[in-house]
Write a protein that holds these residues in place. Structure first.
Motif, PDB file in Angstrom:
ATOM      1  N   THR A 199       0.830  -1.207   0.000  1.00 30.54           N
ATOM      2  CA  THR A 199       0.000   0.000   0.000  1.00 30.54           C
ATOM      3  C   THR A 199       0.862   1.254   0.000  1.00 30.54           C
ATOM      4  N   SER A 200       0.507   2.205  -0.855  1.00 29.03           N
ATOM      5  CA  SER A 200       1.123   3.528  -0.863  1.00 29.03           C
ATOM      6  C   SER A 200       0.033   4.574  -0.686  1.00 29.03           C
ATOM      7  N   LEU A 201       0.431   5.765  -0.253  1.00 32.47           N
ATOM      8  CA  LEU A 201      -0.532   6.833   0.041  1.00 32.47           C
ATOM      9  C   LEU A 201      -0.101   8.130  -0.634  1.00 32.47           C
ATOM     10  N   GLU A 202      -1.072   8.884  -1.108  1.00 31.88           N
ATOM     11  CA  GLU A 202      -0.792  10.202  -1.676  1.00 31.88           C
ATOM     12  C   GLU A 202      -1.803  11.220  -1.157  1.00 31.88           C
ATOM     13  N   GLY A 203      -1.363  12.453  -1.109  1.00 30.72           N
ATOM     14  CA  GLY A 203      -2.226  13.569  -0.752  1.00 30.72           C
ATOM     15  C   GLY A 203      -1.663  14.822  -1.408  1.00 30.72           C
ATOM     16  N   ARG A 204      -2.460  15.883  -1.475  1.00 35.15           N
ATOM     17  CA  ARG A 204      -2.002  17.050  -2.210  1.00 35.15           C
ATOM     18  C   ARG A 204      -2.453  18.348  -1.568  1.00 35.15           C
ATOM     19  N   LEU A 205      -1.700  19.387  -1.910  1.00 35.77           N
ATOM     20  CA  LEU A 205      -2.081  20.764  -1.617  1.00 35.77           C
ATOM     21  C   LEU A 205      -2.126  21.486  -2.955  1.00 35.77           C
ATOM     22  N   ALA A 206      -3.316  21.929  -3.334  1.00 36.08           N
ATOM     23  CA  ALA A 206      -3.479  22.575  -4.641  1.00 36.08           C
ATOM     24  C   ALA A 206      -2.989  24.017  -4.592  1.00 36.08           C
ATOM     25  N   GLY A 207      -2.269  24.417  -5.614  1.00 39.78           N
ATOM     26  CA  GLY A 207      -1.798  25.792  -5.711  1.00 39.78           C
ATOM     27  C   GLY A 207      -2.905  26.718  -6.187  1.00 39.78           C
ATOM     28  N   VAL A 208      -2.606  28.003  -6.250  1.00 41.69           N
ATOM     29  CA  VAL A 208      -3.573  29.000  -6.664  1.00 41.69           C
ATOM     30  C   VAL A 208      -3.011  29.784  -7.847  1.00 41.69           C
ATOM     31  N   GLY A 209      -3.924  30.200  -8.744  1.00 39.16           N
ATOM     32  CA  GLY A 209      -3.474  31.032  -9.852  1.00 39.16           C
ATOM     33  C   GLY A 209      -3.671  30.415 -11.213  1.00 39.16           C
ATOM     34  N   GLY A 210      -4.408  29.364 -11.319  1.00 33.26           N
ATOM     35  CA  GLY A 210      -4.657  28.749 -12.625  1.00 33.26           C
ATOM     36  C   GLY A 210      -4.638  27.237 -12.522  1.00 33.26           C
ATOM     37  N   GLU A 211      -4.924  26.582 -13.634  1.00 28.99           N
ATOM     38  CA  GLU A 211      -4.987  25.126 -13.650  1.00 28.99           C
ATOM     39  C   GLU A 211      -3.642  24.504 -14.010  1.00 28.99           C
ATOM     40  N   ASP A 212      -2.913  25.115 -14.925  1.00 35.90           N
ATOM     41  CA  ASP A 212      -1.654  24.540 -15.399  1.00 35.90           C
ATOM     42  C   ASP A 212      -0.501  25.016 -14.528  1.00 35.90           C
ATOM     43  N   LEU A 213      -0.512  24.593 -13.276  1.00 31.35           N
ATOM     44  CA  LEU A 213       0.515  25.005 -12.328  1.00 31.35           C
ATOM     45  C   LEU A 213       1.617  23.949 -12.245  1.00 31.35           C
ATOM     46  N   PRO A 214       2.846  24.381 -12.005  1.00 32.48           N
ATOM     47  CA  PRO A 214       3.909  23.387 -11.789  1.00 32.48           C
ATOM     48  C   PRO A 214       3.670  22.616 -10.499  1.00 32.48           C
ATOM     49  N   THR A 215       4.129  21.375 -10.486  1.00 32.38           N
ATOM     50  CA  THR A 215       3.928  20.493  -9.341  1.00 32.38           C
ATOM     51  C   THR A 215       5.268  20.081  -8.744  1.00 32.38           C
ATOM     52  N   ILE A 216       5.370  20.194  -7.433  1.00 35.13           N
ATOM     53  CA  ILE A 216       6.523  19.677  -6.690  1.00 35.13           C
ATOM     54  C   ILE A 216       6.068  18.424  -5.943  1.00 35.13           C
ATOM     55  N   VAL A 217       6.809  17.343  -6.122  1.00 34.79           N
ATOM     56  CA  VAL A 217       6.453  16.059  -5.512  1.00 34.79           C
ATOM     57  C   VAL A 217       7.453  15.755  -4.387  1.00 34.79           C
ATOM     58  N   LEU A 218       6.935  15.461  -3.211  1.00 37.07           N
ATOM     59  CA  LEU A 218       7.753  15.072  -2.062  1.00 37.07           C
ATOM     60  C   LEU A 218       7.459  13.610  -1.730  1.00 37.07           C
ATOM     61  N   VAL A 219       8.506  12.804  -1.648  1.00 35.47           N
ATOM     62  CA  VAL A 219       8.346  11.348  -1.551  1.00 35.47           C
ATOM     63  C   VAL A 219       9.186  10.803  -0.395  1.00 35.47           C
ATOM     64  N   ALA A 220       8.635   9.820   0.312  1.00 32.28           N
ATOM     65  CA  ALA A 220       9.396   9.058   1.317  1.00 32.28           C
ATOM     66  C   ALA A 220       8.777   7.669   1.423  1.00 32.28           C
ATOM     67  N   HIS A 221       9.591   6.629   1.401  1.00 29.77           N
ATOM     68  CA  HIS A 221       9.058   5.274   1.601  1.00 29.77           C
ATOM     69  C   HIS A 221       9.025   4.964   3.093  1.00 29.77           C
ATOM     70  N   TYR A 222       8.023   4.207   3.516  1.00 31.05           N
ATOM     71  CA  TYR A 222       7.797   4.017   4.951  1.00 31.05           C
ATOM     72  C   TYR A 222       8.212   2.653   5.469  1.00 31.05           C
ATOM     73  N   ASP A 223       8.518   1.702   4.600  1.00 31.09           N
ATOM     74  CA  ASP A 223       8.859   0.370   5.085  1.00 31.09           C
ATOM     75  C   ASP A 223      10.341   0.297   5.463  1.00 31.09           C
ATOM     76  N   ALA A 224      10.662  -0.685   6.303  1.00 32.53           N
ATOM     77  CA  ALA A 224      12.024  -0.891   6.791  1.00 32.53           C
ATOM     78  C   ALA A 224      12.541  -2.228   6.280  1.00 32.53           C
ATOM     79  N   PHE A 225      13.846  -2.431   6.455  1.00 29.70           N
ATOM     80  CA  PHE A 225      14.454  -3.657   5.938  1.00 29.70           C
ATOM     81  C   PHE A 225      15.635  -4.041   6.822  1.00 29.70           C
ATOM     82  N   GLY A 226      15.830  -5.332   6.979  1.00 26.57           N
ATOM     83  CA  GLY A 226      16.970  -5.869   7.712  1.00 26.57           C
ATOM     84  C   GLY A 226      17.051  -7.358   7.459  1.00 26.57           C
ATOM     85  N   VAL A 227      18.026  -8.006   8.075  1.00 25.66           N
ATOM     86  CA  VAL A 227      18.228  -9.421   7.828  1.00 25.66           C
ATOM     87  C   VAL A 227      17.054 -10.255   8.328  1.00 25.66           C
TER      88      VAL A 227
END
Length: 565
Positions: A199-227
């Motif tokens: 499962t992955s999750l996304e959410g957004r904050l919409a900018g103001v000033g028009g529809e064709d706005l540039p998008t900045i994507v912030l990403v982090a994975h939440y699972d861990a790994f080890g032996v």
């Protein structure tokens, strides 16, 4: 009187040997009866990773154990359960157990990993990838140390015959008389888990000033790994990244609430699953947004993608890129603002850009931004690690004390300030001397909250977060969804399941089991005991059969000599 008793016993035992057996067996059992048996010690064990990735098997392939315990110093380990403590662990000893076809390997870990000497911790972290590099038939388990388990280890170490024993006779005697332990697991053989959903999750904050706005994507994975999946807490990698992402979501949601600070950028936050398995959640999310839909913020005009990975320690910040950003692009603007914020506010931090091309021939990608780079989206990863090969990213030693909250708070402030300077176009602001103006946006009521960061890291490290343990109904996923929903709009879930015909990944069960240690005598002890009983009965039978002769000998020996005159 003795002559009469001699005749009675002689006739009785000559006529009925079973009666002899009945009379003397109780005496024999009293003489050779062992000490009262101790109850079995029951403890939890955590199995080494078992998974397939891109058709390649990794980790242990077995989960059944029913064999006698031995220390790794013993000469013969074949079909034995090899027990060793972490403080005595080495790759050479581990390979010795595998080469001799040991029945299993149990590695005893301290309850508090942070109490271990740093050199031992570092050595084990570097060995974890080696242990997982290839599959092995031998089941490998990890157990947390307690008094009883430590006692079992000490007794096993004492009773294991070694090459230093003086003679073969001493080895035989030692083997026959030593106490041993039979190690038995209660679980079944491992099998593949079908229809597992990452499962992955996304959410957004919409900018103001028009529809064709540039998008900045912030990403982090939440699972861990080890032996071992059940020991994978991933405090720094990537609990720190998720904690920073949630704090950035909180800060910018407040800025986007007010009309004066509502910027002309869309902010898209993505918490990905399966990050430790070649970023499977990100891969499917990109496919869904770029190949299977006509309305996505990723379709066009993506300013850049910033992946947050392992940011809870160190005095360095490294921006990992697959392609150096060109001047005049938003990517270059972020690079320049990160340099500005670090140099003006945190001169003790060493900031650098690390360029590494994507190697598609590798089985796994180095960083999460490479998933975006393959789809021609401008992306980079920010981390305090200078290389993707460093062991801290995939270790069971990555526990809560590895995260320095002061440094995590500082790094969050750096990222927040740099992003704000790009979003609000503060790059051109200069002071009277022509140098970039030292603006600080996140101060007072808008400052980064170290307590908030700490509480998220505490919560994330309160349970193991291996991808095999986090299904769509797990509390980790639901809580992350709730937290994102507090700050963002349109929070959605995305699922990825392995292809049934050609699965990209396969997980297996039986990752945590109960093991019992039963006190036993070695098999040769039964043979030796049977030999002693048979010899005893034989001697007694011969003595009784020849009781008259024996009696005569005793009389002659004990009768006092007569004096001659």
């Amino acid at each position: 009187m003795f002559e009469e008793a001699s005749e009675v016993f002689d006739n009785m035992f000559k006529s009925s040997f079973p009666l002899t057996f009945i009379v003397f067996i109780p005496a024999v059992l009293i003489l050779v009866s062992p000490l009262p048996a101790e109850a079995a010690h029951e403890f939890t064990v955590y199995r080494m990773q078992q998974y397939d990735l891109q058709g390649q098997p990794y980790g242990t392939r077995n989960a059944i154990l029913n064999t006698e315990a031995r220390s790794v110093e013993a000469e013969v380990l074949s079909r034995r359960c090899v027990i060793m403590r972490l403080i005595d662990f080495s790759y050479e000893k581990y390979q010795k157990a595998l080469r001799q076809s040991a029945g299993a390997v149990v590695i005893i870990l301290p309850k508090n990993m942070s109490t271990m000497p740093q050199d031992i911790v570092q050595q084990f972290m570097e060995l974890e990838p080696e242990m997982l590099a290839t599959e092995t038939i031998v089941p490998v388990y990890f157990a947390l140390e307690d008094d009883e388990l430590l006692s079992i280890y000490t007794q096993t170490l004492t009773s294991s015959p070694t090459q230093g024993t003086a003679t073969a006779a001493e080895v035989l005697l030692h083997t026959a008389t030593a106490n041993g332990f039979q190690m038995v697991t209660s679980g079944a053989q491992s099998k593949a888990v079908s229809d597992w959903a990452i499962t992955s999750l996304e959410g957004r904050l919409a900018g103001v000033g028009g529809e064709d706005l540039p998008t900045i994507v912030l990403v982090a994975h939440y699972d861990a790994f080890g032996v071992a999946p059940w020991l994978s807490y991933g405090a720094d990698s990537n609990g720190s990244g998720v904690s920073m992402l949630l704090e950035l979501a909180r800060l910018f949601s407040r800025l986007y609430t007010y009309k004066r600070t509502h910027a002309g950028y869309n902010l898209l936050f993505f918490v990905s699953g399966g990050g430790k398995f070649n970023y499977q959640g990100t891969k499917r999310w990109l496919e869904d947004n770029l190949d299977h839909t006509d309305s996505s913020l990723l379709q066009d005009n993506v300013a850049f993608v910033l992946c947050l990975d392992t940011l809870g320690n160190g005095d360095g910040l490294h921006l990992h890129v697959s392609k150096p950003p060109k001047e005049g692009t938003p990517q270059h603007a972020l690079l320049r603002e990160l340099e500005t914020v670090v140099s003006s506010q945190y001169p003790e931090v060493k900031f650098s850009m690390v360029h590494k091309k994507i190697n598609l021939a590798d089985d796994t990608l180095a960083w999460e931004h490479e998933r975006f780079g393959i789809r021609r989206l401008p992306a980079f990863t920010l981390s305090h690690l200078a290389s993707h090969r460093l062991a801290q990213r995939s270790s069971i030693m990555d526990v809560r004390p590895t995260v320095d909250m002061r440094r995590l708070s500082r790094n969050t402030k750096v990222v927040a300030e740099a992003l704000a300077r790009v979003i609000y176009n503060l790059t051109e602001k200069v002071n009277s001397e022509g140098a970039p103006e030292d603006l600080q946006i996140f101060t007072e009521q808008m400052q980064v909250q170290e307590e908030q960061l700490s509480s998220v890291v505490d919560w994330l490290t309160a349970q193991p977060r291996a991808a095999q343990l986090l299904d769509k109904d797990s509390s980790v996923v639901s809580t992350l969804e709730h937290q994102l929903g507090r700050y963002l709009k349109d929070v959605k879930r995305h699922y990825v399941k392995a292809d049934k015909r050609d699965p990209e990944f396969v997980f297996y069960d039986q990752l945590k089991q109960t093991m019992n240690a039963y006190r036993v005598k070695p098999a040769i002890f039964d043979l030796l005991l049977a030999f002693c009983i048979a010899a005893y009965l034989g001697v007694m039978y011969l003595a009784i059969q020849n009781f008259g002769v024996l009696y005569g000998v005793i009389r002659r020996v004990t009768q006092p000599k007569t004096k001659t005159h």
